[in-house]
Design a protein around this motif. Sequence first.
Motif, PDB file in Angstrom:
ATOM      1  N   ASP A 204      -7.852  -5.387   9.641  1.00  0.00           N
ATOM      2  CA  ASP A 204      -7.015  -6.498   9.186  1.00  0.00           C
ATOM      3  C   ASP A 204      -7.447  -6.988   7.807  1.00  0.00           C
ATOM      4  OD1 ASP A 204      -5.640  -6.383  11.566  1.00  0.00           O
ATOM      5  OD2 ASP A 204      -6.560  -8.164  12.439  1.00  0.00           O
ATOM      6  N   VAL A 205      -8.758  -7.158   7.619  1.00  0.00           N
ATOM      7  CA  VAL A 205      -9.263  -7.640   6.330  1.00  0.00           C
ATOM      8  C   VAL A 205      -8.958  -6.633   5.224  1.00  0.00           C
ATOM      9  CG1 VAL A 205     -11.369  -8.188   5.030  1.00  0.00           C
ATOM     10  CG2 VAL A 205     -11.040  -9.121   7.326  1.00  0.00           C
ATOM     11  N   GLN A 206      -9.118  -5.356   5.512  1.00  0.00           N
ATOM     12  CA  GLN A 206      -8.816  -4.328   4.512  1.00  0.00           C
ATOM     13  C   GLN A 206      -7.334  -4.363   4.123  1.00  0.00           C
ATOM     14  OE1 GLN A 206     -10.047  -2.107   2.541  1.00  0.00           O
ATOM     15  NE2 GLN A 206     -12.125  -1.611   3.170  1.00  0.00           N
TER      16      GLN A 206
ATOM     17  N   GLY B 289       0.307 -10.886   4.522  1.00  0.00           N
ATOM     18  CA  GLY B 289      -0.227 -12.233   4.411  1.00  0.00           C
ATOM     19  C   GLY B 289      -1.350 -12.444   5.412  1.00  0.00           C
ATOM     20  N   LEU B 290      -1.816 -13.687   5.498  1.00  0.00           N
ATOM     21  CA  LEU B 290      -2.925 -13.999   6.399  1.00  0.00           C
ATOM     22  C   LEU B 290      -2.576 -13.764   7.866  1.00  0.00           C
ATOM     23  CD1 LEU B 290      -4.338 -17.249   4.745  1.00  0.00           C
ATOM     24  CD2 LEU B 290      -5.425 -15.002   4.827  1.00  0.00           C
TER      25      LEU B 290
ATOM     26  N   ALA C  62       6.827  -3.369   9.460  1.00  0.00           N
ATOM     27  CA  ALA C  62       7.448  -3.623  10.761  1.00  0.00           C
ATOM     28  C   ALA C  62       6.571  -3.139  11.905  1.00  0.00           C
ATOM     29  CB  ALA C  62       8.817  -2.935  10.820  1.00  0.00           C
ATOM     30  N   LEU C  63       5.973  -1.972  11.759  1.00  0.00           N
ATOM     31  CA  LEU C  63       5.122  -1.440  12.817  1.00  0.00           C
ATOM     32  C   LEU C  63       3.855  -2.268  12.978  1.00  0.00           C
ATOM     33  CD1 LEU C  63       5.546   2.391  12.161  1.00  0.00           C
ATOM     34  CD2 LEU C  63       6.361   1.104  14.155  1.00  0.00           C
ATOM     35  N   ALA C  64       3.284  -2.729  11.870  1.00  0.00           N
ATOM     36  CA  ALA C  64       2.111  -3.590  11.949  1.00  0.00           C
ATOM     37  C   ALA C  64       2.465  -4.905  12.645  1.00  0.00           C
ATOM     38  CB  ALA C  64       1.559  -3.860  10.556  1.00  0.00           C
ATOM     39  N   ALA C  65       3.631  -5.447  12.337  1.00  0.00           N
ATOM     40  CA  ALA C  65       4.070  -6.693  12.968  1.00  0.00           C
ATOM     41  C   ALA C  65       4.301  -6.497  14.462  1.00  0.00           C
ATOM     42  CB  ALA C  65       5.344  -7.196  12.298  1.00  0.00           C
ATOM     43  N   LEU C  66       4.878  -5.363  14.841  1.00  0.00           N
ATOM     44  CA  LEU C  66       5.106  -5.087  16.265  1.00  0.00           C
ATOM     45  C   LEU C  66       3.781  -4.951  17.015  1.00  0.00           C
ATOM     46  CD1 LEU C  66       8.087  -2.545  16.128  1.00  0.00           C
ATOM     47  CD2 LEU C  66       8.131  -4.871  17.069  1.00  0.00           C
ATOM     48  N   GLY C  67       2.824  -4.270  16.405  1.00  0.00           N
ATOM     49  CA  GLY C  67       1.512  -4.145  17.034  1.00  0.00           C
ATOM     50  C   GLY C  67       0.834  -5.489  17.184  1.00  0.00           C
TER      51      GLY C  67
END
Length: 229
Positions: free
Chosen positions: A136-138, A146-147, A203-208
């Motif tokens: 997440d930090v990377q 965003g945060l 979108a995939l990161a948000a779904l995860g």
Amino acid sequence: MTDDAEAAAWLKTWTRAHAVAMPAACAVALAQRRAWPLVAIALLSNAALLARSRGRFTPRGSFGAANAVTAIRLAAVLGAGLAPLATPGWMLAAALAAVWVLDGIDGWIARRQGLASAFGDTFDKETDALLILVADVQLWQRGRFGLWILTTGLLRYAYVLALAIAPSPAGHVPRSRGARLAFLALLAGLMAGFARTGTAGTALAALGTAAVSASFAHSFFWSYRRRQD
């Protein structure tokens, strides 16, 4: 207090201290816009865990092959945290995939060789949690998200601290198939976030993130509903 009870008490104390240290280290990393404070504190915290648990790593006392694989995973996670921003995203995505594969191997070895232990379970879970926070930090450092992307990296520590502040007789929810699937969905989403720069990766990161957030919401509900029952 028996040796087993003393070891269990130490692991609980360490887990809570670690849950305080990791968000604090993350805050410093965000302020510095560098991941090294997070990596440094994680290294020191895990070194304390290993030093204090010596002789109790497995039922036989030895470190064991399963914990050795977890240690390799931890080293890979710490290395990923120190990866320069110029590192291609696909390389970090591949590193996440490799750590995930090793996650299945260490559990299999522990079960097959009778090496399962409270230490091994803690070491494994906290390495998983650190993997997500470092990823997440990377991703945040790269300016892709965003945060909000840090949500999943901090949920594990929030859960531990919530149960420390307001204990529940039910304790921590056992790992379920749904939780494992949510974790896999998150890893896939984070890998897509590294490997793809378009809308699909976001979108995939948000779904995860949504999947793991729902899983932790279930864990909170399970723990505190059981307290009321």
